[in-house]
Every structure is written in structure tokens, then in C-alpha cells.
Design a protein around this motif. Structure first.
Motif: not given
Length: 172
Positions: A49-73
Motif C-alpha cells: 500500500w505504501a508503494a501504491s500511495v507513492a504511485a498514486l501521488r505521482e498520478l494525481v500530481a499530473g492530473r486531477s481526476v476524482a477517481a484517482h484521488w479516491l483511489r489514493l484515499a
């Protein structure tokens, strides 16, 4: 295709290894986002899960998509990072109030921090903006739910606006 086939074959570790190789040479765009999501899928399947959080943080930094933010949460919550989860749920709650993910984010945010579920003078401006967005989108039932808790902390013109919007929501 190898990155897609590896998780399907039950080899998430291989997919986690090949995904960064896909991300590096690709210019920003759909393919880079797909490779990043492949990495997230692989590390989540492996339970990292820590690696998932890191990868999702990179993903939402480039583009703000609600589904990605929810997945990060969700990933942050599984990783035990409550502050990150609250921030991500709040981003969906406020910035993407009209998205299909917003009700789940609102409920999860209230579950993690019940104090945030009640409006205060500090959050009145952003809560009013969110409620107005729902009202403008003609989602009157949702707007009514958003305006109702704002009656107590609102004063003056804000209180009159809240009362007016509540009456309009009831009318519509």
C-alpha cells in the motif's frame, strides 16, 4: 502488453517491475497514465500500500481526476496514512463535488474525522462554494444536504443566502 499480461498470469511482482520501465520513456499523456495505473494495480495486488500511495501521488500530481484521488484515499487508508487519506477525500469532496465519487468520499471523510462533517466558520466559504456548485448543477437534494449544516455557522448575508437556497431546493 507484457505489463497487462503479467498481473493476469498471477505475477504482480513482474508487473510492478515492468511498469516503471514503461513510464520512463513515455511522454506525458494517456499511455503514461495507463502505465502508472498498471503500476498501481500491480503493487496493490501485491499488498504494497505504501508503494501504491507513492504511485498514486505521482498520478494525481499530473492530473486531477476524482477517481484517482479516491483511489489514493483508499490506498492511504490501507497504508495507515490517515492524514493523506483525509486530504484526498477532501479533494474529491470539495473539488469534484459533482463527480460520482463524491458521495463515497464525503461519507469516508466523515467516518475518518467526524469533526469535519459539521460546518464551522473556518470552512464556511469552501462549504458554501461546494453547496452552490451542487445547486447550480440542479442537484437539489444534494444541495439541500450541503446547505442544511451551514445554517448554524452562517451569519448576515451568508445566512440569508443559505435560507434562500434551502427554500429554493425545497421548491424544486
Amino acid at each position: 502488453f507484457a505489463g497487462l499480461a503479467q498481473p493476469a498470469l498471477g505475477r504482480p511482482a513482474d508487473a510492478a517491475t515492468s511498469s516503471p520501465q514503461l513510464i520512463a520513456p513515455v511522454a506525458p499523456g494517456h499511455l503514461a497514465e495507463a502505465a502508472q495505473l498498471l503500476l498501481v494495480d500491480a503493487v496493490e495486488t501485491a499488498g504494497d500500500w505504501a508503494a501504491s500511495v507513492a504511485a498514486l501521488r505521482e498520478l494525481v500530481a499530473g492530473r486531477s481526476v476524482a477517481a484517482h484521488w479516491l483511489r489514493l484515499a483508499r490506498a492511504a487508508e490501507n497504508a495507515g496514512e490517515t492524514a493523506v487519506a483525509l486530504e484526498a477525500y477532501s479533494r474529491v469532496h470539495y473539488d469534484h463535488a459533482l463527480s460520482p465519487e463524491a458521495p463515497e468520499a464525503t461519507a469516508s471523510r466523515a467516518r475518518l474525522a467526524p469533526a469535519l462533517a459539521t460546518a464551522s466558520r473556518d470552512s464556511l466559504a469552501v462549504d458554501l462554494a461546494r453547496a452552490e456548485r451542487l445547486y447550480s448543477a440542479r442537484r437539489y437534494a444534494d444541495a439541500r444536504k450541503a446547505f442544511e449544516p451551514l445554517r448554524a455557522p452562517a451569519a448576515g448575508d451568508d445566512r440569508q443566502m443559505v435560507d434562500l437556497r434551502l427554500a429554493q431546493c425545497d421548491f424544486f
